[in-house]
Design a protein around this motif. Sequence first.
Motif, short mmCIF file in Angstrom:
data_model
loop_
_atom_site.label_atom_id
_atom_site.label_comp_id
_atom_site.label_asym_id
_atom_site.label_seq_id
_atom_site.Cartn_x
_atom_site.Cartn_y
_atom_site.Cartn_z
N HIS A 133 -8.52 -1.13 1.89
CA HIS A 133 -7.27 -2.05 2.20
C HIS A 133 -7.07 -3.08 1.67
O HIS A 133 -8.02 -3.95 1.08
N ARG B 50 -4.90 0.99 -3.73
CA ARG B 50 -6.32 1.37 -3.21
C ARG B 50 -7.10 2.47 -3.77
O ARG B 50 -7.26 3.56 -3.72
N GLU C 211 0.90 -1.26 0.04
CA GLU C 211 -0.06 0.01 -0.02
C GLU C 211 0.86 1.30 0.04
O GLU C 211 0.56 2.35 -0.75
N GLU C 212 1.89 1.32 0.71
CA GLU C 212 2.92 2.57 0.74
C GLU C 212 3.58 2.56 -0.41
O GLU C 212 3.67 3.45 -0.95
N GLU D 258 -8.35 5.59 1.23
CA GLU D 258 -7.66 5.42 2.38
C GLU D 258 -8.23 4.12 3.35
O GLU D 258 -7.47 3.32 3.85
N TYR E 59 2.81 1.14 -3.59
CA TYR E 59 1.99 1.49 -4.66
C TYR E 59 0.37 1.97 -4.19
O TYR E 59 -0.60 1.06 -4.21
N PRO E 60 0.48 3.19 -4.19
CA PRO E 60 -0.65 3.83 -3.56
C PRO E 60 -2.01 3.66 -4.29
O PRO E 60 -3.23 3.68 -3.91
N TYR E 61 -1.79 3.56 -5.85
CA TYR E 61 -3.01 3.36 -6.58
C TYR E 61 -3.61 2.25 -6.47
O TYR E 61 -4.76 2.08 -7.11
#
Length: 573
Positions: free
Chosen positions: A426, A419, A412-413, A423, A415-417
């Motif tokens: 998950h 999500r 998640e950190e 936020e 590859y933010p895309y």
Amino acid sequence: MKKSRFRALKIFSTFLVFFIVGGVIFGVWYVKQLEEVVSAKFEGRKWQFPSKIYSDTYLLYAGMNVRSEELWEKLRRLGYRESRNGPSSKGEYRFLKKESLLEIYLHDFVYPLETFKGTPVRISLQGTTVTRMENLDSGEELFSLELEPELVTGLYDRIWEERRLVNLSDVPSLLVRAILAIEDERFYNHRGIDPVAILRASWANLRSGGVVQGGSTLTQQLMKNFFLGDERTLQRKIKEVLMALVAERKYSKEEILENYLNEIYLGQKGAQGIFGVWEAAQFYFFKGLPELTIGETALLAGLIKAPNRYSPYRSAEAATKRRNIVLGKMLEERLITRGQYEAALREVIQQRELVKVANDAPFYIDFLKRELAENYSHEVLTAEGLRIFTSLDLQLQRIAEKALVDGLKRLEESYPYLRKRGEEDHLEGAIAVIKPQTGEIKAMVGGRDYQKSQFNRVFQARRQPGSTFKPFTYLAALMYGSEEGGKKFTPVTSVDDSPFTWSYEGQEWTPRNYKEEYFGAVTFRTALEKSLNSATVRIAKEVGINKIRDVAYRLGIESALPALPSMVLGGIE
């Protein structure tokens, strides 16, 4: 005037007679009903015995690398306690840091095929490596030993009552006499209720201005526990007295006493209620009843009054005071000598940590329950006291849970895309740890957080198997060979690994290798080792989709497999 008075008196007398007769008839009927209830309990099934689910054992062997913090945690969870002077009784251990020696007095444990009697052992360490193990009693060198399985959870209906039945003849007479001395000293002299005890308790309560003593007999306590609960009403008390009288009339003192010793509530261990003297001896002292000291016997008898208040897990001071009261009563009744009394007073009750049974592998247990439900009814699982031994490794389970959560966080950190919904969206995942030599499932994590979602992505989610499906193709090739021409496949058969297009049912499909890298002519074995898509699909075309699908079904695949070329590369759910 006299006639009317006489008539009124006659009517009143008639009503009074009817009332008395009706009351007697109702009383007889009511007592008969209570007798049937008491008889059904005494002569039928008295208790339900939850099934218990255990983890795998913890194996130690010479040459093994161990992490000390993991081993101490394992000992703590199994209820072992550290001893400064060396382990002298079961459930104790000592670590001599300077000498790198670990001494453990192992617990007894009943395994499916044998009963293990705990013995003291010594484990020699060099750094983190086990170099030698020996039995301290015999001096015999041990090449492996097992720490007993952990109790993971129970299968029960509403309330988890943990007990093991014992016959009256198996309970030490000193424990029986101590319980009678402190709970019902006139047990063998009354018929269910004890007027002397009631008067004595009433006088004591009147003098203190509160309830400091009870007048209930042991039989009344049993009736309350069996049928009535803890509500304090006159109606309940009358019912308790009547049932006690019925029980004393129908059953012997020995039968009543044996039921009491198995029924009595003696403490709480998380969700587990501790019932009966045998279970209490194990819970508080890790001992069988014959092994109890005089001090432990007195404490066990004293716990009946208020088990959670006097529990040594809660307050060693309160437990000691209560034990000493019982010891004084035992001395007064001449159950023990002055010397035994003074020696028992010197027994130290230590404050202990209560290790509660907590289901630390909920996804694994849910999967297990699903498997059990195929062979056992709910009634059997919650009442027959089955002991279910699994391959679960709780240490691996904790490692797998942490690895999944940490791994998803990193994704998640990085590859933010991923999500897509912000936020709160998950990522999810699953882990199954399987021992390849046996197929045992050692750990299972079906999702990121069981509290938020009980959906088990290991066995409930559908996903494409991908290249893990390829071995079915290669096995079918070895079994059946080519559909046309009778060609046989062996590990050294040459296979073409180059781009090609498969035409089927008016459609075309072109498999591609990873990074579009092709190797030309390769052996059958190399194609499998390198998981080459193009070569695998060529083999499948020669063998036939239906034969590959048949092999997959025979080896346990239950999902519907469409007869499409993409099935060969695991492109189906």
